[in-house]
Design a protein around this motif. Structure first.
Motif, PDB file in Angstrom:
ATOM      1  N   ASP A  62       0.851  -1.189   0.000  1.00  0.00           N
ATOM      2  CA  ASP A  62       0.000   0.000   0.000  1.00  0.00           C
ATOM      3  C   ASP A  62       0.884   1.236   0.000  1.00  0.00           C
ATOM      4  O   ASP A  62       1.274   1.728   1.062  1.00  0.00           O
ATOM      5  N   PRO A  63       1.222   1.768  -1.194  1.00  0.00           N
ATOM      6  CA  PRO A  63       2.176   2.881  -1.263  1.00  0.00           C
ATOM      7  C   PRO A  63       1.662   4.189  -0.680  1.00  0.00           C
ATOM      8  O   PRO A  63       2.426   5.152  -0.592  1.00  0.00           O
ATOM      9  N   THR A  64       0.389   4.243  -0.268  1.00  0.00           N
ATOM     10  CA  THR A  64      -0.116   5.472   0.353  1.00  0.00           C
ATOM     11  C   THR A  64       0.286   5.566   1.823  1.00  0.00           C
ATOM     12  O   THR A  64       0.032   6.582   2.455  1.00  0.00           O
ATOM     13  N   GLU A  65       0.899   4.518   2.378  1.00  0.00           N
ATOM     14  CA  GLU A  65       1.345   4.537   3.769  1.00  0.00           C
ATOM     15  C   GLU A  65       2.865   4.487   3.830  1.00  0.00           C
ATOM     16  O   GLU A  65       3.513   3.759   3.062  1.00  0.00           O
ATOM     17  N   LEU A  66       3.440   5.261   4.756  1.00  0.00           N
ATOM     18  CA  LEU A  66       4.883   5.280   4.970  1.00  0.00           C
ATOM     19  C   LEU A  66       5.165   5.291   6.460  1.00  0.00           C
ATOM     20  O   LEU A  66       4.297   5.624   7.272  1.00  0.00           O
ATOM     21  N   VAL A  67       6.405   4.973   6.817  1.00  0.00           N
ATOM     22  CA  VAL A  67       6.842   5.080   8.201  1.00  0.00           C
ATOM     23  C   VAL A  67       8.247   5.661   8.219  1.00  0.00           C
ATOM     24  O   VAL A  67       9.078   5.329   7.368  1.00  0.00           O
ATOM     25  N   THR A  68       8.492   6.583   9.154  1.00  0.00           N
ATOM     26  CA  THR A  68       9.822   7.145   9.356  1.00  0.00           C
ATOM     27  C   THR A  68      10.206   6.962  10.820  1.00  0.00           C
ATOM     28  O   THR A  68       9.353   6.747  11.680  1.00  0.00           O
ATOM     29  N   ASN A  69      11.504   7.045  11.095  1.00  0.00           N
ATOM     30  CA  ASN A  69      11.927   6.996  12.496  1.00  0.00           C
ATOM     31  C   ASN A  69      13.209   7.778  12.708  1.00  0.00           C
ATOM     32  O   ASN A  69      14.024   7.954  11.795  1.00  0.00           O
ATOM     33  N   GLY A  70      13.353   8.267  13.956  1.00  0.00           N
ATOM     34  CA  GLY A  70      14.604   8.828  14.436  1.00  0.00           C
ATOM     35  C   GLY A  70      15.179   7.866  15.454  1.00  0.00           C
ATOM     36  O   GLY A  70      14.948   6.657  15.384  1.00  0.00           O
ATOM     37  N   THR A  71      15.913   8.372  16.436  1.00  0.00           N
ATOM     38  CA  THR A  71      16.513   7.481  17.422  1.00  0.00           C
ATOM     39  C   THR A  71      15.486   6.911  18.401  1.00  0.00           C
ATOM     40  O   THR A  71      15.680   5.825  18.949  1.00  0.00           O
ATOM     41  N   SER A  72      14.376   7.633  18.634  1.00  0.00           N
ATOM     42  CA  SER A  72      13.351   7.115  19.544  1.00  0.00           C
ATOM     43  C   SER A  72      11.931   7.342  19.037  1.00  0.00           C
ATOM     44  O   SER A  72      11.002   6.698  19.503  1.00  0.00           O
ATOM     45  N   LEU A  73      11.768   8.248  18.069  1.00  0.00           N
ATOM     46  CA  LEU A  73      10.445   8.621  17.585  1.00  0.00           C
ATOM     47  C   LEU A  73      10.133   7.925  16.269  1.00  0.00           C
ATOM     48  O   LEU A  73      10.912   7.983  15.319  1.00  0.00           O
ATOM     49  N   VAL A  74       8.965   7.260  16.215  1.00  0.00           N
ATOM     50  CA  VAL A  74       8.453   6.649  14.993  1.00  0.00           C
ATOM     51  C   VAL A  74       7.218   7.428  14.564  1.00  0.00           C
ATOM     52  O   VAL A  74       6.366   7.765  15.395  1.00  0.00           O
ATOM     53  N   PHE A 119       4.072   7.446  11.636  1.00  0.00           N
ATOM     54  CA  PHE A 119       3.355   6.798  10.549  1.00  0.00           C
ATOM     55  C   PHE A 119       2.674   7.874   9.709  1.00  0.00           C
ATOM     56  O   PHE A 119       2.023   8.777  10.233  1.00  0.00           O
ATOM     57  N   TRP A 120       2.821   7.763   8.376  1.00  0.00           N
ATOM     58  CA  TRP A 120       2.318   8.758   7.435  1.00  0.00           C
ATOM     59  C   TRP A 120       1.353   8.114   6.452  1.00  0.00           C
ATOM     60  O   TRP A 120       1.457   6.922   6.157  1.00  0.00           O
ATOM     61  N   SER A 121       0.433   8.936   5.912  1.00  0.00           N
ATOM     62  CA  SER A 121      -0.492   8.444   4.900  1.00  0.00           C
ATOM     63  C   SER A 121      -0.936   9.615   4.021  1.00  0.00           C
ATOM     64  O   SER A 121      -1.147  10.721   4.515  1.00  0.00           O
ATOM     65  N   PHE A 122      -1.034   9.366   2.708  1.00  0.00           N
ATOM     66  CA  PHE A 122      -1.594  10.394   1.829  1.00  0.00           C
ATOM     67  C   PHE A 122      -2.861   9.893   1.128  1.00  0.00           C
ATOM     68  O   PHE A 122      -3.247  10.381   0.080  1.00  0.00           O
ATOM     69  N   VAL A 123      -3.532   8.919   1.749  1.00  0.00           N
ATOM     70  CA  VAL A 123      -4.761   8.388   1.177  1.00  0.00           C
ATOM     71  C   VAL A 123      -5.867   9.438   1.164  1.00  0.00           C
ATOM     72  O   VAL A 123      -6.768   9.399   0.320  1.00  0.00           O
ATOM     73  N   GLY A 124      -5.827  10.406   2.072  1.00  0.00           N
ATOM     74  CA  GLY A 124      -6.875  11.419   2.154  1.00  0.00           C
ATOM     75  C   GLY A 124      -6.612  12.655   1.309  1.00  0.00           C
ATOM     76  O   GLY A 124      -7.315  13.656   1.451  1.00  0.00           O
ATOM     77  N   GLY A 125      -5.602  12.623   0.446  1.00  0.00           N
ATOM     78  CA  GLY A 125      -5.318  13.764  -0.414  1.00  0.00           C
ATOM     79  C   GLY A 125      -4.305  14.728   0.156  1.00  0.00           C
ATOM     80  O   GLY A 125      -3.996  15.746  -0.472  1.00  0.00           O
TER      81      GLY A 125
END
Length: 264
Positions: free
Chosen positions: A149-161, A163-169
């Motif tokens: 599902d390419p509309t969802e992504l995840v990023t992280n730093g040293t402690s912070l995760v 979750f991203w999504s562009f399904v809503g435009g």
């Protein structure tokens, strides 16, 4: 930071990696190499499509650039000039090479951008700041698409995760509480995070050799949660040293540790 990408298939045995300003496609049989040149700065991140026909390279610094390459001819297909003011820190490519995600390098609020590589022009499809100057958050060092599902992504730093999504435009995000708080135990610095295909779960690797599993928690346990929110639900030891890379191959989670071991 882009690592080494296998280009091996029924037609060839080759590897792709970067060396300073140049991308290298090395043929393991003929022991020859094709050079991918054009970057003004040292290449900071690379990626390859699932079918190994498309490669992406990006650099960090002034006059930075992203280049989409044909892996057989070593010729550029598309170039994006000045994707971020100080270039690209890290990136990810969808399996079909349709979308590219980049995290900006350099000072100032970090920016996550999603690019439609089949579209014309140099403008991203979506962009969003990772925090603001008034409310900064830790620098994100890894970005991964959800493979199915390419509309969802995840990023992280040293402690912070995040979750991203562009399904809503638009590029919306949700940052769950840190894993250490939810698991009530020490969690080492996060190195990278990826989605587990065929599920809503994600997994983060740590500098301690552990993995943190993120999943949706039953609303009976946390009734205030939205269905799309995730929490850290389990900590599992996978390596005796830092887990530096991880990927999913078929039904296997494959990890590489700083002690020199590859596990599945």
């Amino acid at each position: 930071s882009g690592g080494v990408h296998s280009l091996c298939d029924e037609h060839r045995s080759a590897l792709f990696y970067s060396s300073s300003h140049t991308g290298v496609i090395y043929d393991l049989v003929s022991r020859t190499q094709l050079l991918l040149q054009g970057h003004c700065n040292a290449i900071s991140a690379t990626a390859a499509s699932e079918d190994r026909t498309r490669l992406v390279s990006a650099d960090a610094g002034p006059d930075s650039m992203i280049v989409l390459w044909d892996s057989y001819s070593a010729k550029p297909i598309k170039s994006i000039h000045s994707p971020h003011p100080h270039g690209v820190a890290t990136l990810d490519l969808t399996p079909d090479a349709r979308y590219l995600a980049t995290l900006s390098a350099g000072p100032g609020p970090q920016v996550l951008s999603v690019w439609a590589l089949e579209a014309g022009g140099d403008a991203p499809l979506f962009s969003a700041q990772v925090g603001t100057e008034e409310e900064p958050v830790e620098t994100q060092t890894s970005v991964r698409f959800k493979p199915d599902d390419p509309t969802e992504l995840v990023t992280n730093g040293t402690s912070l995760v995040i979750f991203w999504s562009f399904v809503g435009g638009e590029l919306a995000h949700y940052a769950p509480p840190p894993a250490a708080g939810g698991l009530k135990q020490r969690v080492g610095s996060l190195t990278n995070t990826l989605f587990l295909p065929g599920s809503d779960r994600a997994i983060s690797m740590t500098a301690d050799g552990d993995s943190v599993l993120w999943g949706k928690v039953a609303t009976l346990e946390l009734p205030e949660m939205e269905v799309s929110e995730r929490r850290a639900i389990k900590l599992v030891k996978l390596h005796s040293a830092a887990i530096q890379c991880a990927t999913v191959i078929g039904n296997l989670l494959v990890t590489g540790g700083a002690e020199g071991h590859v596990s599945r």
